[in-house]
Motif scaffolding. Structure first.
Motif, PDB file in Angstrom:
ATOM      1  N   ASP A   4       0.836  -1.203   0.000  1.00 23.56           N
ATOM      2  CA  ASP A   4       0.000   0.000   0.000  1.00 23.56           C
ATOM      3  C   ASP A   4       0.877   1.262   0.000  1.00 23.56           C
ATOM      4  OD1 ASP A   4      -2.516  -1.157  -0.100  1.00 23.56           O
ATOM      5  OD2 ASP A   4      -2.703  -1.312   2.073  1.00 23.56           O
ATOM      6  N   GLY A   5       1.948   1.228   0.790  1.00 23.13           N
ATOM      7  CA  GLY A   5       2.847   2.380   0.820  1.00 23.13           C
ATOM      8  C   GLY A   5       3.499   2.621  -0.524  1.00 23.13           C
ATOM      9  N   GLN A   6       3.887   1.547  -1.190  1.00 22.78           N
ATOM     10  CA  GLN A   6       4.507   1.674  -2.507  1.00 22.78           C
ATOM     11  C   GLN A   6       3.528   2.262  -3.515  1.00 22.78           C
ATOM     12  OE1 GLN A   6       5.771  -2.364  -3.169  1.00 22.78           O
ATOM     13  NE2 GLN A   6       7.106  -2.326  -1.355  1.00 22.78           N
ATOM     14  N   GLN A   7       2.286   1.820  -3.461  1.00 27.79           N
ATOM     15  CA  GLN A   7       1.298   2.330  -4.404  1.00 27.79           C
ATOM     16  C   GLN A   7       1.001   3.809  -4.146  1.00 27.79           C
ATOM     17  OE1 GLN A   7       0.029   0.723  -7.180  1.00 27.79           O
ATOM     18  NE2 GLN A   7      -0.606   2.838  -7.590  1.00 27.79           N
ATOM     19  N   ILE A   8       0.950   4.184  -2.871  1.00 23.06           N
ATOM     20  CA  ILE A   8       0.711   5.596  -2.546  1.00 23.06           C
ATOM     21  C   ILE A   8       1.849   6.455  -3.070  1.00 23.06           C
ATOM     22  CG2 ILE A   8       0.594   7.257  -0.637  1.00 23.06           C
ATOM     23  CD1 ILE A   8      -1.008   5.129   0.914  1.00 23.06           C
ATOM     24  N   LEU A   9       3.086   5.980  -2.937  1.00 24.73           N
ATOM     25  CA  LEU A   9       4.206   6.774  -3.438  1.00 24.73           C
ATOM     26  C   LEU A   9       4.156   6.876  -4.961  1.00 24.73           C
ATOM     27  CD1 LEU A   9       6.693   8.365  -2.419  1.00 24.73           C
ATOM     28  CD2 LEU A   9       8.068   6.410  -3.144  1.00 24.73           C
ATOM     29  N   ARG A  10       3.799   5.785  -5.627  1.00 26.47           N
ATOM     30  CA  ARG A  10       3.658   5.859  -7.089  1.00 26.47           C
ATOM     31  C   ARG A  10       2.593   6.880  -7.479  1.00 26.47           C
ATOM     32  NH1 ARG A  10       5.057   0.300  -6.933  1.00 26.47           N
ATOM     33  NH2 ARG A  10       2.909  -0.304  -6.425  1.00 26.47           N
ATOM     34  N   ASP A  11       1.501   6.886  -6.734  1.00 22.89           N
ATOM     35  CA  ASP A  11       0.420   7.833  -7.035  1.00 22.89           C
ATOM     36  C   ASP A  11       0.878   9.276  -6.786  1.00 22.89           C
ATOM     37  OD1 ASP A  11      -1.201   5.697  -7.679  1.00 22.89           O
ATOM     38  OD2 ASP A  11      -2.232   5.654  -5.731  1.00 22.89           O
ATOM     39  N   LEU A  12       1.641   9.481  -5.727  1.00 20.76           N
ATOM     40  CA  LEU A  12       2.170  10.825  -5.459  1.00 20.76           C
ATOM     41  C   LEU A  12       3.177  11.232  -6.529  1.00 20.76           C
ATOM     42  CD1 LEU A  12       2.676  10.689  -1.588  1.00 20.76           C
ATOM     43  CD2 LEU A  12       1.049  12.130  -2.818  1.00 20.76           C
ATOM     44  N   ALA A  13       4.019  10.277  -6.942  1.00 23.03           N
ATOM     45  CA  ALA A  13       5.018  10.570  -7.977  1.00 23.03           C
ATOM     46  C   ALA A  13       4.352  10.953  -9.292  1.00 23.03           C
ATOM     47  CB  ALA A  13       5.936   9.365  -8.179  1.00 23.03           C
ATOM     48  N   ALA A  14       3.195  10.392  -9.550  1.00 26.99           N
ATOM     49  CA  ALA A  14       2.471  10.705 -10.784  1.00 26.99           C
ATOM     50  C   ALA A  14       2.019  12.158 -10.811  1.00 26.99           C
ATOM     51  CB  ALA A  14       1.266   9.780 -10.937  1.00 26.99           C
ATOM     52  N   LYS A  15       1.940  12.779  -9.635  1.00 22.89           N
ATOM     53  CA  LYS A  15       1.465  14.158  -9.541  1.00 22.89           C
ATOM     54  C   LYS A  15       2.552  15.091  -9.000  1.00 22.89           C
ATOM     55  CE  LYS A  15      -3.364  12.833  -9.053  1.00 22.89           C
ATOM     56  NZ  LYS A  15      -4.658  13.106  -8.373  1.00 22.89           N
ATOM     57  N   SER A  16       3.807  14.703  -9.147  1.00 18.28           N
ATOM     58  CA  SER A  16       4.923  15.493  -8.631  1.00 18.28           C
ATOM     59  C   SER A  16       5.929  15.788  -9.731  1.00 18.28           C
ATOM     60  CB  SER A  16       5.615  14.754  -7.480  1.00 18.28           C
ATOM     61  OG  SER A  16       4.723  14.541  -6.402  1.00 18.28           O
ATOM     62  N   ASP A  17       6.817  16.710  -9.447  1.00 17.93           N
ATOM     63  CA  ASP A  17       7.861  17.097 -10.395  1.00 17.93           C
ATOM     64  C   ASP A  17       9.202  16.449 -10.087  1.00 17.93           C
ATOM     65  OD1 ASP A  17       6.535  19.412 -12.013  1.00 17.93           O
ATOM     66  OD2 ASP A  17       6.053  19.826  -9.909  1.00 17.93           O
ATOM     67  N   VAL A  18       9.459  16.212  -8.802  1.00 11.69           N
ATOM     68  CA  VAL A  18      10.787  15.756  -8.376  1.00 11.69           C
ATOM     69  C   VAL A  18      10.624  14.736  -7.256  1.00 11.69           C
ATOM     70  CG1 VAL A  18      13.031  16.462  -7.416  1.00 11.69           C
ATOM     71  CG2 VAL A  18      11.752  18.045  -8.882  1.00 11.69           C
ATOM     72  N   LEU A  19      11.489  13.732  -7.251  1.00  8.13           N
ATOM     73  CA  LEU A  19      11.591  12.798  -6.129  1.00  8.13           C
ATOM     74  C   LEU A  19      13.058  12.629  -5.782  1.00  8.13           C
ATOM     75  CD1 LEU A  19       9.666   9.529  -5.477  1.00  8.13           C
ATOM     76  CD2 LEU A  19      12.149   9.510  -5.330  1.00  8.13           C
ATOM     77  N   LEU A  20      13.391  12.813  -4.501  1.00  8.60           N
ATOM     78  CA  LEU A  20      14.754  12.608  -4.032  1.00  8.60           C
ATOM     79  C   LEU A  20      14.775  11.393  -3.114  1.00  8.60           C
ATOM     80  CD1 LEU A  20      14.106  15.956  -3.823  1.00  8.60           C
ATOM     81  CD2 LEU A  20      16.562  15.960  -3.416  1.00  8.60           C
ATOM     82  N   GLU A  21      15.777  10.545  -3.277  1.00 11.10           N
ATOM     83  CA  GLU A  21      15.926   9.385  -2.389  1.00 11.10           C
ATOM     84  C   GLU A  21      17.405   9.091  -2.188  1.00 11.10           C
ATOM     85  OE1 GLU A  21      17.029   6.103  -3.060  1.00 11.10           O
ATOM     86  OE2 GLU A  21      17.280   6.169  -5.244  1.00 11.10           O
TER      87      GLU A  21
END
Length: 418
Positions: A85-102
């Motif tokens: 569930d956490g992975q899917q939420i992050l994918r959904d957030l990434a779909a609506k974001s410009d940048v991801l840092l890890e």
């Protein structure tokens, strides 16, 4: 005033840019903080246990002061990325974001189905910055990497310290800070290219061992062409002299630089040895450095007979370069720093106003702003997931009960909670 405007009512330069900060400790979070300072909506994504930096270093009333700084201006959500569930939420957030840092070790995000290929498929415009100690490939890539190792491997520790002393590490996150600055710069380059050219994001690979090496200057070229390896010289340099720290009559310290020939001449005239200015060797910074013992004795002797106020006044009148050696309390009282607004008061839900460094630089048209310290763990989870993803209160309760978005430690007093 909207949250996308400064107190002066002017827009921030990065408003409209959404950043997911999935990183921990210092380097990448610092880069994300710089983006947040200038208006990006930065959402800190933390494990339910919280970022280890929350408990690292000085604390007051349960507030980690290091984390309060590096987490400032960000929103905060809890998300267990090891869960489906956490992975899917992050994918959904990434779909609506410009940048991801890890800054997980190479392969961890792929194990969670959150690697570059997967996220790029979800959002072709996404910029993904990956920060590791040694980079995404190579024989050391799987090793744990920290700034200390970069300060050692880059050659910084080798040249830092006195000739008769050991290699010396900095007492703060130097390599991490340099990498964080590089991260913010790299993100802006990728966003600029995306928006000006083909509209696609890209993956950025930053190894912490590299940015600090760039700040070491032309050492690689000097070794390649001349076979020379820089050694420890304490406060001295091979490029000019006098260049050192000197103790005043009352035990304070000042630092002097003579990088320009004119300044070097003024210093020697001021300290009573104008005859040395006429020596043939004095006309070259490199040759002056070969006479550093003599020059330090002259300058150090003159300064040692005078108080710091007299030294500072005399150097100013002579047009020579000098600065007092400050601790942080003196930095905060200095009139130049006060004039620049270098230290500012930032509101904190528990501590009230907290003093910390202000913005990195000033912009006349689209200034940034430090709005608040780091929020409590998970403080904005429900709001962010409801606002951006449209999750219902019922779904949020399910995720809390499953531990996917529930902090394992208590939220800070004064936080909004859920």
């Amino acid at each position: 005033m909207t949250d996308k405007q400064t107190a002066a009512g002017r827009p921030r330069p990065l408003e409209g840019v959404r950043v997911l900060d999935c990183s921990t400790i210092i380097a990448a979070p610092f880069g994300a903080m710089l983006l947040a300072d200038y208006g990006a909506e930065v959402i800190k994504v933390e494990h339910p246990r919280g970022d280890g930096l929350r408990l690292s270093g000085p604390q007051k009333n349960g507030v980690g002061l290091n984390y309060a700084f590096y987490g400032r201006n960000k929103r905060n959500i809890v998300l267990d990325l090891s869960s489906a569930d956490g992975q899917q939420i992050l994918r959904d957030l990434a779909a609506k974001s410009d940048v991801l840092l890890e800054n997980f070790r190479p392969g961890v995000m792929e194990k969670w189905h959150l690697g570059w290929e997967q996220l790029h498929e979800v959002n072709r415009r996404l910029v993904m910055l990956r920060m590791t100690g040694f980079g995404q490939s190579g024989p050391y890539s799987a090793r744990p990497g920290f700034g200390t190792l970069a300060e050692s491997m880059s050659g910084f520790a080798h040249i830092n310290g006195h000739p008769d002393g050991p290699p010396t590490l900095p007492p703060f996150g130097l390599a991490d800070g340099i990498a964080g600055l590089s991260a913010a710069y790299a993100v802006m380059l990728a966003l600029y290219h995306r928006d000006l050219h083909d509209g696609e994001g890209q993956m950025i690979d930053i190894a912490i061992i590299e940015p600090i090496l760039h700040l070491m200057g032309a050492q690689a070229s000097v070794f390649d062409q001349l076979g020379q390896i820089q050694q420890r010289t304490g406060n001295r340099t091979h490029n000019n002299a006098p260049r050192n720290t000197y103790k005043t009559k009352e035990g304070r310290w000042v630092a002097i630089s003579t990088s320009s020939q004119a300044i070097a001449e003024r210093v020697l005239r001021l300290t009573g040895r104008p005859d040395l200015v006429d020596e043939p060797w004095f006309a070259s910074g490199g040759e002056r450095a070969q006479h550093a013992d003599l020059l330090d004795a002259v300058v150090g002797g003159w300064i040692g007979e005078r108080g710091i106020d007299e030294v500072m006044r005399a150097f100013a009148e002579a047009g020579a370069a000098v600065a007092p050696v400050y601790d942080i309390s003196q930095v905060m009282e200095d009139p130049q720093y006060r004039s620049l607004g270098t230290i500012t008061d930032v509101p904190d839900a528990v501590l009230g106003p907290v003093k910390m460094q202000n913005l990195l630089f000033r912009m006349s048209g689209t200034p940034g702003e430090v709005r608040h310290t780091a929020p409590a763990l998970g403080q904005d989870t429900d709001e962010v997931l409801g606002e951006i993803l449209g999750l219902t209160p019922a779904r949020l309760r399910e995720l809390h009960e499953a531990g996917v978005i529930e902090p394992m430690v208590a939220k800070r007093p004064g936080g909004t909670g859920r």
